[in-house]
Design a protein around this motif. Structure first.
Motif, PDB file in Angstrom:
ATOM      1  N   VAL A  90       1.010  -1.248   0.416  1.00  0.00           N
ATOM      2  CA  VAL A  90       0.193   0.255  -0.335  1.00  0.00           C
ATOM      3  C   VAL A  90       0.637   0.834  -0.175  1.00  0.00           C
ATOM      4  CG1 VAL A  90      -1.744   0.739   1.266  1.00  0.00           C
ATOM      5  CG2 VAL A  90      -1.695  -1.261   1.217  1.00  0.00           C
ATOM      6  N   PHE A  91       0.432   1.878  -0.584  1.00  0.00           N
ATOM      7  CA  PHE A  91       1.399   3.283  -1.028  1.00  0.00           C
ATOM      8  C   PHE A  91       1.055   4.355  -0.119  1.00  0.00           C
ATOM      9  CE2 PHE A  91       1.341   7.597  -3.686  1.00  0.00           C
ATOM     10  CZ  PHE A  91       2.062   7.796  -3.495  1.00  0.00           C
ATOM     11  N   LYS A  92       1.873   4.775   1.106  1.00  0.00           N
ATOM     12  CA  LYS A  92       1.400   5.976   2.273  1.00  0.00           C
ATOM     13  C   LYS A  92       1.983   7.150   1.472  1.00  0.00           C
ATOM     14  CE  LYS A  92       3.285   4.930   6.425  1.00  0.00           C
ATOM     15  NZ  LYS A  92       3.492   4.689   7.516  1.00  0.00           N
ATOM     16  N   LYS A  93       1.183   7.484   0.768  1.00  0.00           N
ATOM     17  CA  LYS A  93       0.775   9.074  -0.174  1.00  0.00           C
ATOM     18  C   LYS A  93       0.615  10.156   1.171  1.00  0.00           C
ATOM     19  CE  LYS A  93      -1.572  11.982  -3.405  1.00  0.00           C
ATOM     20  NZ  LYS A  93      -1.550  13.016  -2.678  1.00  0.00           N
ATOM     21  N   LYS A  94       1.922  10.969   0.633  1.00  0.00           N
ATOM     22  CA  LYS A  94       2.025  12.989   1.778  1.00  0.00           C
ATOM     23  C   LYS A  94       1.260  13.261   1.126  1.00  0.00           C
ATOM     24  CE  LYS A  94       6.720  11.329   3.109  1.00  0.00           C
ATOM     25  NZ  LYS A  94       7.081  10.223   1.881  1.00  0.00           N
ATOM     26  N   THR A  95       0.523  13.999   2.563  1.00  0.00           N
ATOM     27  CA  THR A  95      -0.188  15.394   1.761  1.00  0.00           C
ATOM     28  C   THR A  95       0.458  16.806   1.538  1.00  0.00           C
ATOM     29  OG1 THR A  95      -0.087  15.835   4.488  1.00  0.00           O
ATOM     30  CG2 THR A  95      -1.689  14.713   4.296  1.00  0.00           C
ATOM     31  N   GLY A  96      -0.083  17.152   0.959  1.00  0.00           N
ATOM     32  CA  GLY A  96       0.211  18.258   0.546  1.00  0.00           C
ATOM     33  C   GLY A  96       0.921  18.863  -0.829  1.00  0.00           C
ATOM     34  N   PHE A  97       1.640  19.806  -1.071  1.00  0.00           N
ATOM     35  CA  PHE A  97       2.346  19.939  -2.653  1.00  0.00           C
ATOM     36  C   PHE A  97       3.484  19.586  -2.175  1.00  0.00           C
ATOM     37  CE2 PHE A  97       5.302  22.499  -5.530  1.00  0.00           C
ATOM     38  CZ  PHE A  97       4.046  21.691  -6.707  1.00  0.00           C
ATOM     39  N   LYS A  98       4.071  19.464  -1.667  1.00  0.00           N
ATOM     40  CA  LYS A  98       5.615  18.939  -1.119  1.00  0.00           C
ATOM     41  C   LYS A  98       4.940  17.867  -0.940  1.00  0.00           C
ATOM     42  CE  LYS A  98       7.442  23.510   1.332  1.00  0.00           C
ATOM     43  NZ  LYS A  98       8.051  24.082   2.736  1.00  0.00           N
ATOM     44  N   GLY A  99       4.561  17.325   0.042  1.00  0.00           N
ATOM     45  CA  GLY A  99       4.570  15.634  -0.025  1.00  0.00           C
ATOM     46  C   GLY A  99       4.195  15.378  -1.371  1.00  0.00           C
ATOM     47  N   MET A 100       3.984  15.768  -2.406  1.00  0.00           N
ATOM     48  CA  MET A 100       3.073  14.716  -3.454  1.00  0.00           C
ATOM     49  C   MET A 100       4.091  15.034  -4.389  1.00  0.00           C
ATOM     50  SD  MET A 100       1.004  16.700  -6.900  1.00  0.00           S
ATOM     51  CE  MET A 100       1.777  17.865  -7.112  1.00  0.00           C
ATOM     52  N   LEU A 101       5.532  16.478  -4.274  1.00  0.00           N
ATOM     53  CA  LEU A 101       6.847  16.234  -4.794  1.00  0.00           C
ATOM     54  C   LEU A 101       7.474  14.829  -4.360  1.00  0.00           C
ATOM     55  CD1 LEU A 101       7.500  19.699  -5.734  1.00  0.00           C
ATOM     56  CD2 LEU A 101       6.568  18.833  -7.125  1.00  0.00           C
ATOM     57  N   ALA A 102       7.225  15.239  -3.219  1.00  0.00           N
ATOM     58  CA  ALA A 102       8.458  13.561  -2.481  1.00  0.00           C
ATOM     59  C   ALA A 102       8.647  12.528  -2.784  1.00  0.00           C
ATOM     60  CB  ALA A 102       8.296  13.800  -0.848  1.00  0.00           C
ATOM     61  N   ASP A 103       6.666  12.754  -3.115  1.00  0.00           N
ATOM     62  CA  ASP A 103       6.317  11.132  -3.343  1.00  0.00           C
ATOM     63  C   ASP A 103       6.736  10.853  -5.255  1.00  0.00           C
ATOM     64  OD1 ASP A 103       5.038  10.632  -1.521  1.00  0.00           O
ATOM     65  OD2 ASP A 103       3.728  11.546  -1.875  1.00  0.00           O
ATOM     66  N   LEU A 104       6.762  11.561  -6.213  1.00  0.00           N
ATOM     67  CA  LEU A 104       7.575  11.332  -6.832  1.00  0.00           C
ATOM     68  C   LEU A 104       9.025  10.511  -7.323  1.00  0.00           C
ATOM     69  CD1 LEU A 104       6.101  15.006  -8.913  1.00  0.00           C
ATOM     70  CD2 LEU A 104       6.021  12.106  -9.423  1.00  0.00           C
ATOM     71  N   PHE A 105       9.478  11.088  -6.318  1.00  0.00           N
ATOM     72  CA  PHE A 105      11.631  10.363  -6.043  1.00  0.00           C
ATOM     73  C   PHE A 105      11.322   9.631  -4.862  1.00  0.00           C
ATOM     74  CE2 PHE A 105      10.899  14.624  -7.738  1.00  0.00           C
ATOM     75  CZ  PHE A 105      11.493  15.028  -8.958  1.00  0.00           C
ATOM     76  N   ASN A 106      10.191   9.315  -3.994  1.00  0.00           N
ATOM     77  CA  ASN A 106      10.498   8.692  -2.401  1.00  0.00           C
ATOM     78  C   ASN A 106       9.427   8.276  -1.949  1.00  0.00           C
ATOM     79  OD1 ASN A 106      11.994   6.915  -0.958  1.00  0.00           O
ATOM     80  ND2 ASN A 106      12.338   8.742   0.880  1.00  0.00           N
ATOM     81  N   ARG A 107       8.971   7.170  -3.242  1.00  0.00           N
ATOM     82  CA  ARG A 107       7.127   6.492  -2.390  1.00  0.00           C
ATOM     83  C   ARG A 107       8.079   5.447  -1.434  1.00  0.00           C
ATOM     84  NH1 ARG A 107       2.986   5.235  -6.817  1.00  0.00           N
ATOM     85  NH2 ARG A 107       3.274   7.689  -7.464  1.00  0.00           N
ATOM     86  N   LYS A 108       7.398   5.371  -0.247  1.00  0.00           N
ATOM     87  CA  LYS A 108       7.836   4.556   0.426  1.00  0.00           C
ATOM     88  C   LYS A 108       6.217   3.822   0.797  1.00  0.00           C
ATOM     89  CE  LYS A 108      10.232   7.485   3.942  1.00  0.00           C
ATOM     90  NZ  LYS A 108      10.090   8.139   5.603  1.00  0.00           N
ATOM     91  N   TYR A 109       5.810   2.057   0.915  1.00  0.00           N
ATOM     92  CA  TYR A 109       4.765   1.311   0.846  1.00  0.00           C
ATOM     93  C   TYR A 109       5.281   0.572   2.806  1.00  0.00           C
ATOM     94  CZ  TYR A 109       4.589   1.865  -3.734  1.00  0.00           C
ATOM     95  OH  TYR A 109       4.832   2.906  -5.445  1.00  0.00           O
ATOM     96  N   THR A 110       3.939   0.140   2.408  1.00  0.00           N
ATOM     97  CA  THR A 110       3.873  -0.743   3.915  1.00  0.00           C
ATOM     98  C   THR A 110       3.115  -1.969   3.185  1.00  0.00           C
ATOM     99  OG1 THR A 110       3.078  -0.621   5.733  1.00  0.00           O
ATOM    100  CG2 THR A 110       1.195   0.404   4.578  1.00  0.00           C
ATOM    101  N   ASP A 111       3.193  -3.176   3.915  1.00  0.00           N
ATOM    102  CA  ASP A 111       2.505  -4.652   3.633  1.00  0.00           C
ATOM    103  C   ASP A 111       1.524  -4.710   3.850  1.00  0.00           C
ATOM    104  OD1 ASP A 111       4.233  -4.952   1.884  1.00  0.00           O
ATOM    105  OD2 ASP A 111       5.687  -6.131   3.361  1.00  0.00           O
TER     106      ASP A 111
END
Length: 321
Positions: free
Chosen positions: A15-36
């Motif tokens: 499951v993709f742990k999505k960050k909130t906000g515009f900065k979070g969205m940019l961070a997710d583009l380069f460093n996505r974090k997942y959980t099982d």
């Protein structure tokens, strides 16, 4: 000997742990974090040939994932599933010929075509012999009383008629297992009873193994002989209806006595009695309990056992608490 064997199945997905906000969205583009997320945890059960089994569970319990595993849409990450000795695989035509599936949210009937057009297509896909096809189709249409609507566009038919035609479509290739997901959703009582009779006839006459997933307790009570309850990715109960009522239901039935003009109970010993006007409910009693009634004042006496729905609700409620 088991016909369906589910042995120590585990399944999880990321499951993709999505960050909130515009900065979070940019961070997710380069460093996505997942959980099982663990969906199924060491699931094991077996089903004999010709059994009628109900699969119950709240939303998110893993029912849909289990059905996808049993039909070969996805593969288990650990453990094994065998249906008549074969591992489920959508590329194995021998396996596909053994199963029929009716998913409540996914129709195999084209709404713009007649049901008969779809039936003819299914005949060609499964390479059903012409004589066998016409014989089965005629029998099923007669059993369901749908011969008059087989040439109508599916979109013009009622929900009950469409559901019955979906089941016929799943039976034309003569499967040995029929999996039904919420088959009576939106049906009226008459249509439900007609469907129950049809499914039970198919099971009795052709020895088709039935697995039904439903939130409708009437479906379970009228079709199945055995119940599987799936909670939080694990089997919480596996047994027949009577066993479920015995293990989960009230240990003693509630007794209600009604008086003509007043409460008819004169005295009680070693029992819980609650009185409202002329009615009295007796619960939590045992073989040593005594209730003395004034028969001249007694209007009625009823004994109410726990229902299947109440028992299942208790299991679901305990799982959430």
């Amino acid at each position: 000997m088991s016909y369906i064997d589910v042995d120590h199945i585990f399944y999880s997905y990321k499951v993709f742990k999505k960050k909130t906000g515009f900065k979070g969205m940019l961070a997710d583009l380069f460093n996505r974090k997942y959980t099982d997320k663990k969906v199924l945890k060491d699931i094991s059960f077996y089903i004999k040939k010709g059994e009628k089994v109900g699969l119950l569970g709240p939303n998110g319990a893993g029912k849909s994932t289990l059905i996808k595993l049993m039909t070969g849409i996805i593969s288990p990450q650990d453990g094994k599933i065998l249906i008549d000795g074969m591992s489920p695989n959508t590329n194995n035509y021998s396996f596909l010929n053994k199963i029929g599936v009716v998913m409540g949210q996914k129709s195999q009937l084209n709404p713009n075509l007649s049901a008969l057009d779809t039936f003819n297509l299914i005949r060609d896909i499964y390479k059903i012999k012409k004589d066998d096809y016409h014989k089965r189709l005629h029998n099923y249409l007669m059993m369901f009383e749908l011969n008059d609507v087989k040439n109508y566009p599916v979109r013009k038919l009622s929900l009950g008629e469409r559901t019955k035609l979906e089941i016929i479509a799943s039976l034309l290739h003569n499967p040995e297992v029929l999996i039904l997901d919420e088959p009576t959703l939106g049906m009226d009582i008459v249509s439900q009873n007609s469907l129950y009779d049809f499914i039970n006839q198919i099971n009795e006459n052709l020895n088709v193994t039935i697995l039904i997933i439903s939130h409708q307790m009437r479906d379970i009570e009228n079709i199945t002989d055995r119940i599987l309850i799936l909670l939080n990715g694990s089997i919480a109960f596996d047994g027949d209806t009577d066993e479920l009522l015995t293990n989960v239901g009230e240990k003693t039935p509630v007794i209600t006595v009604t008086g003509k003009n007043s409460n008819p109970i004169i005295s009680s010993n070693n029992a819980d009695v609650s009185v409202i006007d002329n009615d009295a409910n007796i619960s939590k009693y045992n073989r040593n309990s005594t209730i003395t009634l004034k028969l001249s004042e007694l209007s009625s006496l009823t004994i109410e056992d726990s229902s299947l729905e109440e028992s299942v609700y208790k299991i679901f409620k305990e799982e959430k608490s």
